[in-house]
Design an enzyme around this catalytic site. Structure first.
Site, mmCIF file in Angstrom:
data_model
loop_
_atom_site.group_PDB
_atom_site.id
_atom_site.type_symbol
_atom_site.label_atom_id
_atom_site.label_comp_id
_atom_site.label_asym_id
_atom_site.label_seq_id
_atom_site.Cartn_x
_atom_site.Cartn_y
_atom_site.Cartn_z
ATOM 1 N N GLU A 1 5.475 1.596 -3.250
ATOM 2 C CA GLU A 1 5.333 0.143 -3.082
ATOM 3 C C GLU A 1 6.263 -0.631 -4.015
ATOM 4 O O GLU A 1 6.376 -0.327 -5.198
ATOM 5 C CB GLU A 1 3.878 -0.286 -3.348
ATOM 6 C CG GLU A 1 2.853 0.352 -2.432
ATOM 7 C CD GLU A 1 2.946 -0.144 -0.983
ATOM 8 O OE1 GLU A 1 3.689 -1.099 -0.717
ATOM 9 O OE2 GLU A 1 2.252 0.449 -0.125
ATOM 10 N N ARG B 1 -10.438 -6.979 4.933
ATOM 11 C CA ARG B 1 -10.962 -6.670 6.269
ATOM 12 C C ARG B 1 -12.378 -6.099 6.138
ATOM 13 O O ARG B 1 -13.238 -6.343 6.972
ATOM 14 C CB ARG B 1 -10.008 -5.653 6.911
ATOM 15 C CG ARG B 1 -10.314 -5.186 8.307
ATOM 16 C CD ARG B 1 -9.249 -4.186 8.773
ATOM 17 N NE ARG B 1 -9.021 -3.106 7.819
ATOM 18 C CZ ARG B 1 -9.782 -2.012 7.708
ATOM 19 N NH1 ARG B 1 -10.822 -1.838 8.497
ATOM 20 N NH2 ARG B 1 -9.502 -1.071 6.814
#
Ligand code: PCA
Length: 193
Positions: A80, A90
């Site tokens: 990343e 979510r």
């Protein structure tokens, strides 16, 4: 000897296993030349993972910190590049928090870059025939929260030049076997010390 701190996460959501935790456990039993490896498992809780890792950095004073997280929708080792200033979940974290498009720090920058050598690391992992890629999104859940929070802490305490920080998202088994993920983390350590 270089001190290196590697972190994993507890299981979360409907999962009873987190591969990031299994990889950290496996790594803890390995010797890496010239490396004094310390490991830590973080809670999957917004904010608390940051606090736990900050405390470990203060205690251990490592030169390099690599955090691992599981991301089931990836099919390669994802190194990343950044964490963004948003918490958006979510599913609830392990303490029931489910932020909706909240800024992590309303006065902070939109993003922080991690400080390991991303492209070199990806190339080195691929040379070992392990699928890997640079990722420009760590999502908006607890892993992203950790990257943003730790980079914010390292920059604001002016420790970012001394302490390098990197984050790796790993796919679910069996797309890459555990021993190859472990190897990819070892390569990442060696490429950045
Ligand atoms: N993966 C989650 C949090 C913990 C983990 O292993 C994420 O990608 O945010």
């Amino acid at each position: 000897m270089k001190k290196v701190l590697v972190t994993g996460f507890e299981p979360f959501g409907n999962d009873t296993v987190n591969l990031a935790l299994e990889v950290v456990k496996a790594l803890a039993n390995e010797k890496i030349p010239n490396v004094n490896l310390v490991t830590l498992i973080l809670p999957v809780v917004f904010g608390k993972a940051i606090e736990a890792l900050k405390a470990a950095i203060e205690r251990e004073q490592p030169e390099l910190v690599i955090s691992l997280g599981q991301a089931g929708d990836r099919n390669a080792i994802n190194v990343e590049k950044l964490g963004i200033n948003i918490n958006h979940a979510r599913i609830a974290d392990n303490e029931g928090n489910q932020p909706n498009e909240e800024m992590i720090d309303p006065t902070g920058p939109a993003a922080y870059f991690t400080t390991i050598k991303i492209s070199n690391t990806v190339e080195s992992i691929k040379e070992a025939e392990i699928p890997a890629k640079v990722s420009f999104s760590a999502g908006t859940y607890v892993c992203n929260n950790l990257i943003y929070g730790i980079m914010h802490y390292l920059y604001s305490s002016k420790k970012h030049e001394k302490i390098k920080y990197g984050f790796i998202h790993i796919p679910y088994l069996p797309s890459i076997p555990l021993n190859l993920i472990k190897k990819a983390v070892q390569i990442t350590i060696q490429a950045n010390i």
